[in-house]
Design an enzyme around this catalytic site. Sequence first.
Site, PDB file in Angstrom:
ATOM      1  N   ASP A  21       0.880  -1.179  -0.117  1.00 54.01           N
ATOM      2  CA  ASP A  21      -0.031   0.088  -0.008  1.00 54.01           C
ATOM      3  C   ASP A  21       1.024   1.085   0.053  1.00 54.01           C
ATOM      4  O   ASP A  21       1.937   1.317   0.583  1.00 54.01           O
ATOM      5  CB  ASP A  21      -0.861  -0.040   1.251  1.00 54.01           C
ATOM      6  CG  ASP A  21      -2.090   0.932   1.266  1.00 54.01           C
ATOM      7  OD1 ASP A  21      -2.279   1.526  -0.004  1.00 54.01           O
ATOM      8  OD2 ASP A  21      -2.967   1.115   2.136  1.00 54.01           O
ATOM      9  N   HIS A  38       2.703   3.249  -8.967  1.00 50.38           N
ATOM     10  CA  HIS A  38       2.480   1.804  -9.307  1.00 50.38           C
ATOM     11  C   HIS A  38       3.711   1.323 -10.041  1.00 50.38           C
ATOM     12  O   HIS A  38       4.027  -0.062  -9.810  1.00 50.38           O
ATOM     13  CB  HIS A  38       1.206   1.558 -10.006  1.00 50.38           C
ATOM     14  CG  HIS A  38      -0.038   2.032  -9.268  1.00 50.38           C
ATOM     15  ND1 HIS A  38      -0.251   1.670  -7.925  1.00 50.38           N
ATOM     16  CD2 HIS A  38      -1.071   2.596  -9.751  1.00 50.38           C
ATOM     17  CE1 HIS A  38      -1.428   2.098  -7.528  1.00 50.38           C
ATOM     18  NE2 HIS A  38      -2.167   2.696  -8.595  1.00 50.38           N
ATOM     19  N   LEU A 132      11.700 -19.755  -5.164  1.00 51.62           N
ATOM     20  CA  LEU A 132      10.815 -19.080  -4.359  1.00 51.62           C
ATOM     21  C   LEU A 132       9.334 -19.513  -5.252  1.00 51.62           C
ATOM     22  O   LEU A 132       9.147 -19.450  -6.219  1.00 51.62           O
ATOM     23  CB  LEU A 132      11.004 -17.559  -4.280  1.00 51.62           C
ATOM     24  CG  LEU A 132      10.007 -16.617  -3.920  1.00 51.62           C
ATOM     25  CD1 LEU A 132      10.106 -16.524  -2.481  1.00 51.62           C
ATOM     26  CD2 LEU A 132      10.166 -15.233  -4.426  1.00 51.62           C
TER      27      LEU A 132
HETATM   28  C1  FPP Z   1      -1.749   0.216  -3.385  1.00 51.51           C
HETATM   29  O1  FPP Z   1      -1.337   1.595  -3.053  1.00 51.51           O
HETATM   30  C2  FPP Z   1      -1.312  -0.548  -4.395  1.00 51.51           C
HETATM   31  C3  FPP Z   1      -2.303  -1.058  -5.494  1.00 51.51           C
HETATM   32  C4  FPP Z   1      -3.794  -0.968  -5.398  1.00 51.51           C
HETATM   33  C5  FPP Z   1      -1.710  -1.601  -6.771  1.00 51.51           C
HETATM   34  C6  FPP Z   1      -0.309  -2.596  -6.376  1.00 51.51           C
HETATM   35  C7  FPP Z   1       0.291  -2.774  -7.647  1.00 51.51           C
HETATM   36  C8  FPP Z   1       1.522  -2.560  -7.931  1.00 51.51           C
HETATM   37  C9  FPP Z   1       2.722  -2.506  -6.925  1.00 51.51           C
HETATM   38  C10 FPP Z   1       2.100  -2.895  -9.274  1.00 51.51           C
HETATM   39  C11 FPP Z   1       1.691  -4.118  -9.821  1.00 51.51           C
HETATM   40  C12 FPP Z   1       2.050  -5.469  -9.260  1.00 51.51           C
HETATM   41  C13 FPP Z   1       2.946  -6.569  -9.758  1.00 51.51           C
HETATM   42  C14 FPP Z   1       2.978  -7.686  -9.185  1.00 51.51           C
HETATM   43  C15 FPP Z   1       3.926  -6.067 -10.708  1.00 51.51           C
HETATM   44  P1  FPP Z   1      -2.517   2.579  -3.352  1.00 51.51           P
HETATM   45  O2  FPP Z   1      -2.716   3.061  -4.744  1.00 51.51           O
HETATM   46  O3  FPP Z   1      -3.718   2.241  -2.777  1.00 51.51           O
HETATM   47  O4  FPP Z   1      -1.754   3.879  -2.589  1.00 51.51           O
HETATM   48  P2  FPP Z   1      -2.367   4.731  -1.669  1.00 51.51           P
HETATM   49  O5  FPP Z   1      -3.195   4.368  -0.509  1.00 51.51           O
HETATM   50  O6  FPP Z   1      -1.301   5.913  -1.456  1.00 51.51           O
HETATM   51  O7  FPP Z   1      -3.480   5.844  -2.483  1.00 51.51           O
END
Ligand code: FPP
Length: 242
Positions: A21, A38, A132
């Site tokens: 997150d 992201h 892994l």
């Molecule tokens: C949460 O941060 C993150 C997500 C909903 C997306 C996670 C995706 C990735 C890290 C990239 C793709 C994954 C892989 C496996 C390559 P948020 O957007 O909720 O952040 P915020 O709470 O600060 O708004």
Amino acid sequence: MEKIIDGELLNIPEHVAIIMDGNGRWAKKRLMPRNFGHKAGAKVVEQMCEDAYNLGVKYLTVYAFSTENWKRSVEEVTGIMNLLRNYLIDCIERASKNNMRVRVIGDRTALAPDIVDKINELETITSKYDGLNFTIALNYGGRDELRRAVSNIANKVKAGELEPDVIDEELIASHLDTAGIPDPDLLIRTSGELRLSNYLIWQLAYTEFYFTDVLWPDFTVEDLKEAIRYFNGRERRYGGVK
Ligand code: FPP
């Protein structure tokens, strides 16, 4: 498994699950669009697969996209899907190099057909690797996973393949997307939120939870070691008394 990390003998969790997150806030702090966060987050995922394995972790499961994430803007959803598309393509090569077995959990029916094809290819190619075990939760929701499992079991009962009295915890677990994967020992959630957000709700029943304020794109091997040290300070009783 026990291992000496920075001069300290530590019990290494076999399975670490992560809620990555804080990508959006990380980007905002830099006056950049959310998808920039992201993208940085995806890079950290790659690094974490290597770091976790080198520390002795056998299973790593990350929450990439939840069943609720479709509610985000079209721009953001498209950005994450494109990121995943590229990630899955690169991953075939990286997994072969690192001997990594990749699995994807979640409901694939709502994903674009080309993404589903890449997932199938990646899972097939990497099924022979014994390094892994990396699992990506994609269009995943814990309640949705249970709903699909219940529906599956009910259909077997209806077809006369299964007697209702044989439905025990083991049978339910074997109908979940995570069948064959041990339950997580340690859950890490970054960015200071203290919620489960529908992640692995069945599998996390006895898991230790570690929360950190670090935003996911800033997460490093030092933060992972800190989480493992925290895990070592907990006494797991599984509901019993010691
Ligand atoms: C949460 O941060 C993150 C997500 C909903 C997306 C996670 C995706 C990735 C890290 C990239 C793709 C994954 C892989 C496996 C390559 P948020 O957007 O909720 O952040 P915020 O709470 O600060 O708004």
